[in-house]
Design an enzyme around this catalytic site. Structure first.
Site, PDB file in Angstrom:
ATOM      1  N   HIS A   1      19.371 -41.161 -43.354  1.00 10.97           N
ATOM      2  CA  HIS A   1      19.057 -42.411 -44.137  1.00 10.97           C
ATOM      3  C   HIS A   1      19.314 -41.835 -45.586  1.00 10.97           C
ATOM      4  O   HIS A   1      19.426 -41.100 -45.965  1.00 10.97           O
ATOM      5  CB  HIS A   1      17.415 -42.432 -43.874  1.00 10.97           C
ATOM      6  CG  HIS A   1      16.312 -41.476 -44.328  1.00 10.97           C
ATOM      7  ND1 HIS A   1      16.094 -41.120 -45.665  1.00 10.97           N
ATOM      8  CD2 HIS A   1      15.910 -40.667 -43.464  1.00 10.97           C
ATOM      9  CE1 HIS A   1      15.589 -40.307 -45.498  1.00 10.97           C
ATOM     10  NE2 HIS A   1      15.247 -39.818 -44.477  1.00 10.97           N
TER      11      HIS A   1
ATOM     12  N   GLU B   1      11.152 -39.088 -37.822  1.00 14.23           N
ATOM     13  CA  GLU B   1      11.116 -37.678 -38.185  1.00 14.23           C
ATOM     14  C   GLU B   1       9.993 -37.027 -37.720  1.00 14.23           C
ATOM     15  O   GLU B   1       9.145 -37.517 -37.004  1.00 14.23           O
ATOM     16  CB  GLU B   1      11.098 -37.899 -39.759  1.00 14.23           C
ATOM     17  CG  GLU B   1      11.133 -36.512 -40.682  1.00 14.23           C
ATOM     18  CD  GLU B   1      12.584 -35.456 -39.820  1.00 14.23           C
ATOM     19  OE1 GLU B   1      12.453 -35.274 -39.045  1.00 14.23           O
ATOM     20  OE2 GLU B   1      13.311 -35.363 -40.983  1.00 14.23           O
TER      21      GLU B   1
END
Length: 282
Positions: free
Chosen positions: A9, A85
């Site tokens: 990201h 994550e």
């Protein structure tokens, strides 16, 4: 075979703070959104057939920029918490570092209370491969890798475990040089993947990354993923060719805005208002 691109990201507001940020849902910074827009624009001439994104804002917004720059019909777009994550439990949002911070212990089984270990993330990665990637491998069995391009937009540590889970299925377990040091914000790694019988020989799938900042313990794994899969969990063996790792050429010319603007949180609604009053609305 398929072509698989794995993306980290854009810069989030938490990337700029010395805190543990796994499931904490920080948005992209203004600079991070500019990175994501540059990434998306760089994919205008690259066909994408399916996009899978973590549901956390920093990954979701990055993936949307790729989708928006694809021609119609748009690629299939799937959002899933499987791609999140690592969860840092009670350390989420807390500082890391030697002076009063939360410090990660060694080994793949360490976890902060209420959080995940690297082994837990590996299990999620395997589940994501089974749920999202295996179907493309089956449907494209015997076809050239360019027949389908799948993009996964996720996070630094998750991407390590995701890649590791795929590489652990290599036919014959040939020697592998693993030098993954995280990924740059919006950096991408691309490979060609298929079942073992689809290729007689492929080049060594060595993987090496040298990311630029900002990097922290929240985006870099403490230990590399295992390159072996337990016999009880052994799936169909794969052939994998790493084409490139942590590519960031799209970031050339992307500079942080001055006066603290670049590090502030990107506000999608505010951006839409600026377009409207500036005459840019449809």
């Amino acid at each position: 075979m398929i072509t698989l691109t794995i993306v980290r990201h854009g810069e989030s507001t938490d990337n700029l703070r010395p805190v543990w940020a796994g499931w904490a849902d920080a948005p992209l910074s203004v600079h991070g959104m500019n990175q994501a827009k540059a990434l998306g624009e760089s994919y205008r001439e690259t066909r994408v057939d399916a996009i899978y994104a973590s549901d956390l804002l920093r990954a979701l917004w990055t993936a949307q920029q790729i989708e928006r720059n694809q021609p119609d019909p748009k690629p299939a777009f799937t959002v899933s918490p499987l791609l999140r994550e690592q969860h840092f439990g009670v350390a989420e949002g807390k500082p890391w570092g030697e002076k009063g911070g939360f410090n990660r212990g060694p080994g793949r089984t360490f976890k902060f209370p209420e959080g995940e270990s690297l082994e837990d993330v590996r299990n999620r990665a395997n589940e994501a491969i089974s749920k999202f990637i295996e179907q493309h491998l089956e449907e494209c069995r015997g076809k050239p890798a360019k027949s389908r391009h799948v993009v996964v937009v996720a996070h630094g540590i998750f991407n390590s475990e995701f890649l590791g889970a795929l590489l652990a299925r290599r036919a014959g377990h040939a020697p592998l040089e693993w030098s993954y040091r995280g990924m740059t914000n919006t950096g991408w790694t691309r490979s060609e993947i298929g079942y073992a019988e689809e290729a007689v020989q492929v080049s060594s799938p060595d993987l090496e990354t040298h990311p630029s900042g900002p990097l922290s313990p929240t985006s870099v794994p403490d230990d590399p993923p295992p390159m072996e899969t337990p016999e009880s969990d052994r799936l169909q063996p794969l052939v994998i060719r790493i084409l490139c790792a942590d590519v960031t050429t799209h970031l050339e010319g992307v500079h942080r805005q001055k006066g603290g603007i670049g590090s502030s949180s990107f506000d999608a609604n505010q951006s839409d208002l600026r377009k409207f009053f500036g005459g840019g609305a449809n």
